[in-house]
Design an enzyme around this catalytic site. Structure first.
Site, PDB file in Angstrom:
ATOM      1  N   CYS A 167      -2.182  -3.512   3.251  1.00  0.00           N
ATOM      2  CA  CYS A 167      -3.266  -4.471   3.073  1.00  0.00           C
ATOM      3  C   CYS A 167      -2.811  -5.888   3.404  1.00  0.00           C
ATOM      4  O   CYS A 167      -3.584  -6.823   3.291  1.00  0.00           O
ATOM      5  CB  CYS A 167      -3.788  -4.413   1.641  1.00  0.00           C
ATOM      6  SG  CYS A 167      -2.516  -4.698   0.409  1.00  0.00           S
ATOM      7  N   HIS A 214       4.522  14.054   6.090  1.00  0.00           N
ATOM      8  CA  HIS A 214       4.315  15.482   5.846  1.00  0.00           C
ATOM      9  C   HIS A 214       4.941  16.223   7.020  1.00  0.00           C
ATOM     10  O   HIS A 214       4.690  15.870   8.174  1.00  0.00           O
ATOM     11  CB  HIS A 214       2.825  15.819   5.731  1.00  0.00           C
ATOM     12  CG  HIS A 214       2.128  14.991   4.698  1.00  0.00           C
ATOM     13  ND1 HIS A 214       2.239  15.244   3.352  1.00  0.00           N
ATOM     14  CD2 HIS A 214       1.351  13.888   4.814  1.00  0.00           C
ATOM     15  CE1 HIS A 214       1.542  14.335   2.682  1.00  0.00           C
ATOM     16  NE2 HIS A 214       1.003  13.499   3.553  1.00  0.00           N
ATOM     17  N   SER A 244       0.830  -1.206   0.000  1.00  0.00           N
ATOM     18  CA  SER A 244       0.000   0.000   0.000  1.00  0.00           C
ATOM     19  C   SER A 244       0.866   1.257   0.000  1.00  0.00           C
ATOM     20  O   SER A 244       1.464   1.567  -1.002  1.00  0.00           O
ATOM     21  CB  SER A 244      -1.020   0.023   1.134  1.00  0.00           C
ATOM     22  OG  SER A 244      -2.067   0.899   0.798  1.00  0.00           O
TER      23      SER A 244
END
Length: 116
Positions: A83, A68, A63
């Site tokens: 996943c 940030h 995934s």
């Protein structure tokens, strides 16, 4: 009960400004995190904001991992979504403590896509 994915949301507060502005270091730290989690990186994208801040994404075969940074707020947001498997959040926090300077961490673990 089965789920489609496991999402780990990590908020780091009181981060070191200079470290957050060192994008090369943050990129390498993120790649090492992916390797430490035994995931395969299939794509990556990074963007440096001006005057400060950085966003990065590693698309992994399972995934994604994103980061940030807001140096002006001494804050980092990290998301790990997979996943295939659940991760030990304590090991991830230990890795982050070894590689980043911060004062406080908040973690949310979310099971996604419940399958009946």
């Amino acid at each position: 009960m089965k789920y489609s994915g496991y999402h780990l949301v990590i908020d780091l507060f009181g981060c070191n400004f200079d470290q957050l502005e060192n994008t090369e270091y943050i990129i390498e730290m993120l790649k090492k995190l992916a390797r430490a989690l035994d995931t395969k990186i299939v794509a990556k994208a990074f963007h440096k904001f001006h005057p400060q801040g950085f966003s990065g994404a590693l698309i992994i075969s399972e995934s994604h991992i994103t980061i940030h940074t807001w140096p002006e707020d001494a804050y980092i947001g990290i998301d790990i979504f997979t996943c295939s498997k659940c991760f030990d959040s304590r090991k991830i926090v230990a890795y982050l403590k070894e590689n980043l300077i911060f004062k406080k961490v908040e973690i949310k673990e979310i099971l996604r896509g419940k399958i009946d």
